[in-house]
Each structure stands twice: as structure tokens, then as C-alpha cells.
Enzyme design. Structure first.
Site, PDB file in Angstrom:
ATOM      1  N   ASP A  36      27.903 111.399   1.733  1.00  0.00           N
ATOM      2  CA  ASP A  36      28.417 112.732   2.050  1.00  0.00           C
ATOM      3  C   ASP A  36      27.872 113.257   3.375  1.00  0.00           C
ATOM      4  OD1 ASP A  36      29.941 112.945  -0.209  1.00  0.00           O
ATOM      5  OD2 ASP A  36      28.478 114.097  -1.351  1.00  0.00           O
ATOM      6  N   LYS A  58      32.515 116.220   3.603  1.00  0.00           N
ATOM      7  CA  LYS A  58      33.395 117.383   3.553  1.00  0.00           C
ATOM      8  C   LYS A  58      32.711 118.552   4.240  1.00  0.00           C
ATOM      9  CE  LYS A  58      35.270 116.057  -0.976  1.00  0.00           C
ATOM     10  NZ  LYS A  58      35.356 116.461  -2.402  1.00  0.00           N
ATOM     11  N   MET A 173      26.557 127.206  -1.556  1.00  0.00           N
ATOM     12  CA  MET A 173      27.828 127.165  -0.814  1.00  0.00           C
ATOM     13  C   MET A 173      28.514 128.525  -0.795  1.00  0.00           C
ATOM     14  SD  MET A 173      29.146 123.581  -2.503  1.00  0.00           S
ATOM     15  CE  MET A 173      28.913 124.238  -4.160  1.00  0.00           C
TER      16      MET A 173
END
Length: 508
Positions: A36, A58, A173
Site C-alpha cells: 500500500d 490508494k 482518515m
């Protein structure tokens, strides 16, 4: 072909030292590494050189692969009979979508293992000096996503219960939705005066923390320009940061420091710099190359074994390693030194010798050639044979000084501290545009070779602190038009780091 296997590995929140032992073992054994955006690139160094690397990172608004495509990659590689390491930031089952990947693997009949990781929900606040629980401030905490699935019909977060249900709330997040989070918490009973901390790139040298209260944190974060990834902590434990912060309070925290030693030696200096909070940027300015005069070295080895030399003087760890390489090639070992006494310059050279089972007889207190001459002259070297195996083109002061003291000196060039055959163009560009806060030089060769790599243009280092290991290296820098700001009083790698720490501490 037998079916392979997938390891869902928590890589930790950013600091590569926070991956587990089990995670490293699975990574090292993998045929394929699927990783990631938030995985520290340094972890990939633990993968096999021949392992396939698949980036599936991402970022907000920019996905290398969709989640369904990631799932398909895992299944496809495993069906090829390969061992797949799926490296995920933090813990795979804490908002890491590891559960979805595990479900897909189970449905496809692919064996898998879950290797839990250190979650950013706990580690990032800890690196900011904020414990999520504390005997006097918080007996409970909850971890909440700050970015729910946009495809869901409304929020599944029960704000009316969550707002006051636990002492500490940790949102992952959630920087883009921070105003909404604050609004929901205050609307459902959380005191607007509640302390809040937003921590960006936690556990890394880029860590940045903005503190405030529910009443003003959104405005403070916007003013600071804080962007993802951010962990947000809400609760009285945030007050503890004032006297518990440790990670970003270190003297070199966030400083980019250029390391110019050889690739093999760079890690020792880099590790010391990291321990003080710096971000080492490695640009090896030298590489050790054999000089090609094997006959002279072989003859010296034979004379050493025959007991010809009264003293052998090593001036660097590189010299020790190069000489022992020649000893091994000639079928000899440390026993060849049985009739010779050993003198070395500096603790690093002494340590290199000790790794081969030998203890130096003499280590002068000052780590320069002139101190060696003075010490050996005091020992009495007149009429004795002295072997000096060292780098080609080294300073003449050592050999000339010993000869003046009456010694019969034999200098043997072992290697050349040559400019590297290739350098990382991105690192070189970073230096040229002024992207480092300090540069370290551990030898005159590193100064000369970096000067050559930069085409004689020091402009990228105008604002950088220039740190030299000793006066000889500093003088080389001056001769080439570079001003030394720091000259280590102790001419060693730990001494160089200590001097750099003192400089930045004084500068505030």
C-alpha cells in the site's frame, strides 16, 4: 500446480521498526509483495531481490487499483502457486479492508494467514506523546473511521452514543471530514473545550501535530495546511502531550541529513541519525575499489607472516577490511600478525580490527596522522619496520613523519576511494535544489567526490549545515570552497552525530 498462500501483514503505521517479527519473516519468504501507499519503502528492502513487487496504493482521489482489482491480484498470484505478502499499513483488520480481502481469499479457496500489525490508532498518538488511556485521564477509548464508505446510505456511526460514551476518541482518515466530525460530537454533548490533536504522517520524520479544542481545531488544521494521512485524537489525554512528547522533541527531528559514506558503511551513521530524529538521505560519494597492485600486497602479507614488521598501522576501517580480504585470499588469517604490534586511528578502525579477533596495542587520543606519528615516536620506532596498508593517495604526513622518526616505512596502497559508478539521480537532484538541512563528511574523499558529483557547484548546500568528522576533512572542504559549520571534537561517527546535535540544539 499447487495453490499458493497469502499473508495479510500489518506493516505498522510508518516507522519501519514497528513491523512485527512474524511480519518480517513472511515478507522475506514471499515470491510476491503487494503493498500500500502507507507502507514505508524501506520495508521492501527485506523482500527477496527476485520477488515481484506490486504497488496498489490508494490516495484520496487516486487509486492505483480498485479494491476488487487488489482482491483479484491476490487470488491470481496465489493460484500460480506463489507465496504472496500483502503489506498493509497499520493493522490489516483495523480499517485496513483486510477483512474484505480475507473474505475474497476464503471464497476462492486460497489459504491465508493474518499477521496483526501495530495500529496507527495507538502508535501515532503515542509518538505524539499522547497515551490513549491514562489512569487519571481516560479509562476507555474507541477507534472510529473518519471516512465511511460513500456508497452507504447514510452514516452507521451512532453519534448520539459515541460522543460521550468513551473518554478518548481516535479517528482515522478523517482530516477532510473534520468539520463534520466536530459538529457531530459537539451537537451530541461533547464539550467544545475538549482538547484535540491532529497528527499527520505519525511515527515518521515528517510527523506534524496540530493541537486545539473541538471549538477551533478545524480552523487550526486548515490554517496549517494539514493533509492526509492524519490521525485525530479527541479527549483529555491530549493535554499530556505538553510534557510527554518525545519523538518530535529530539534534537534532529525532521532534519534531512545527507550521508556520503560508502553504501556498506552508511547504515551505521544513518542509524545514529535516525535515533536522534533525523531523516538520513543516503548518497554514497565513494566506493571502495581494489587498486590492482596485488603483487605488492601479497609481498607485504608474506613479510608480515615472516615476522618482518614491528608495527602495522591501520588508518581506517576500510583498510582493515581490505587487508583481511587479501589475507584470506592468501590462505592466512589473524595469526599472521603474531609478531607485530598494531596501531589504529580512531575507535571505528579499532572496532573493525576487533571484529577479526585482534585488539590494537595503540590508539592515539587524537584521530589524525600527526597524533599517530607522535605516539609511535614516543614508543620508539627508530630502526623498526612499519607497515602502513591504506588508501591510495592518502595524506603523506603519516609516512613522512614516521620516516623522519627513523622508521623503515612500507606503504602499501590497498584500495582507492573512488567516486561511485552510479548515483541515485533523485537524491542528487534533491541536494542540488537545496533539499537537505545538513550534510555529513566522514573523510576528505567524500568531500572531493561529492564536489565532483555536483559539478563543482555547492549552491544546493548554501543553507545546509556542513558537518565534518575532523580538521583534515574540514580543511579539504575549505579548499574546495565549502564552509564547514561543524567539526567534531571527537573524530568518530558518534562524535560527528553528537556535534551535529549540539549545533541544531543551539540553533533552536
Amino acid at each position: 500446480m499447487s495453490t499458493g498462500k497469502v499473508w495479510l501483514i500489518g506493516a505498522g503505521p510508518g516507522d519501519p521498526g514497528l513491523i512485527t517479527v512474524a511480519g518480517l519473516a513472511a515478507l522475506a519468504a514471499a515470491d510476491v509483495v503487494v503493498y500500500d501507499r502507507l507502507v514505508n519503502p524501506r520495508l521492501l528492502e527485506h523482500a527477496r531481490p527476485d520477488a515481484e513487487r506490486v504497488y496498489v496504493g490508494k490516495a484520496p482521489g487516486a487509486h492505483a487499483l480498485s479494491q476488487e482489482e487488489i482482491n483479484n491480484v491476490l487470488v491470481a498470484r496465489a493460484r500460480e502457486g506463489r507465496r504472496v505478502a500483502r503489506l498493509k499499513g497499520g493493522d490489516p483488520f483495523v480499517f485496513g479492508r483486510g477483512g474484505e480481502e480475507a473474505e475474497r481469499l476464503a471464497a476462492a479457496g486460497i489459504p491465508f494467514v493474518v499477521v496483526p500489525g501495530v495500529t496507527s490508532a495507538v502508535a501515532v498518538p503515542a509518538y505524539a506523546g499522547i497515551p490513549v488511556t491514562h489512569r487519571e485521564a481516560a479509562s476507555s477509548f474507541a477507534v472510529v473511521t473518519g471516512h465511511e464508505d460513500p456508497a452507504k446510505d447514510g452514516s452507521s456511526i451512532r453519534w448520539e452514543h459515541l460522543a460521550t460514551a468513551v473518554d478518548t476518541l481516535v479517528f482515522l482518515m478523517g482530516v477532510s471530514t473534520l468539520p463534520s466530525i466536530v459538529e457531530q460530537l459537539v451537537r451530541h454533548g461533547r464539550d467544545p473545550r475538549t482538547p484535540v490533536a491532529c497528527i499527520r504522517w505519525g511515527t515518521t520524520p515528517q510527523q506534524e501535530t496540530v493541537t486545539g479544542t473541538l471549538a477551533d481545531i478545524a480552523a487550526r488544521v486548515e490554517a496549517a495546511g494539514l493533509e492526509p494521512p492524519v490521525v485525530t485524537v479527541v479527549g483529555d489525554v491530549v493535554r499530556l502531550r505538553d510534557h510527554l512528547r518525545w519523538f518530535d522533541a529530539r534534537p534532529l527531528f525532521g532534519r534531512r541529513v545527507l550521508v556520503t559514506r560508502t553504501r556498506r558503511q552508511a547504515s551505521a551513521l544513518s542509524d545514529l541519525l535516525r535515533a536522534e530524529g533525523a531523516e538520513p538521505i543516503e548518497l554514497p560519494a565513494i566506493e571502495i575499489r581494489e587498486t590492482g597492485v596485488r603483487e605488492a600486497v601479497d609481498a607485504a602479507v608474506d613479510r608480515l607472516s615472516a615476522g618482518t614488521y614491528a608495527w602495522v598501522v591501520f588508518t581506517s576501517a576500510n583498510g582493515v577490511e581490505a587487508f583481511f580480504g587479501h589475507l584470506r585470499r592468501r590462505g592466512r588469517d589473524a595469526r599472521a600478525f603474531r609478531d607485530a604490534r598494531l596501531c589504529v586511528i580512531g575507535p571505528g578502525t579499532a572496532a573493525a580490527l576487533e571484529r577479526h579477533g585482534l585488539t590494537p596495542d595503540l590508539v592515539p587520543g587524537e584521530y589524525i596522522a600527526e597524533a599517530v606519528v607522535a605516539a609511535l615516536t614516543a614508543e620508539g620506532v627508530a630502526g623498526l619496520s612499519v607497515l602502513v596498508p591504506r588508501a591510495e593517495g592518502a595524506r603523506p604526513e603519516l609516512v613522512e613523519g614516521l620516516a623522519a622518526a627513523g622508521a623503515r616505512v612500507e606503504e602499501v596502497p590497498l584500495y582507492a576511494a573512488a567516486p561511485p559508478a552510479a548515483v541515485d539521480p533523485e537524491v542528487l537532484a534533491l541536494v542540488r535544489r537545496g533539499g537537505v538541512d545538513a550534510v555529513t563528511f566522514a573523510s576528505s574523499s567524500t568531500v572531493r567526490n561529492l564536489h565532483r558529483l555536483l559539478g563543482g557547484d555547492w549552491s544546493g548546500l548554501e543553507r545546509a549545515v556542513v558537518a565534518c568528522i575532523g580538521p583534515v576533512t574540514a580543511e579539504t572542504a575549505r579548499e574546495l570552497g565549502l564552509r564547514p559549520d561543524v567539526v567534531a571534537p571527537e573524530h568518530s561517527i558518534p562524535g560527528l552525530v553528537a556535534a551535529l546535535k549540539e549545533r541544531f540544539t543551539q540553533a533552536g
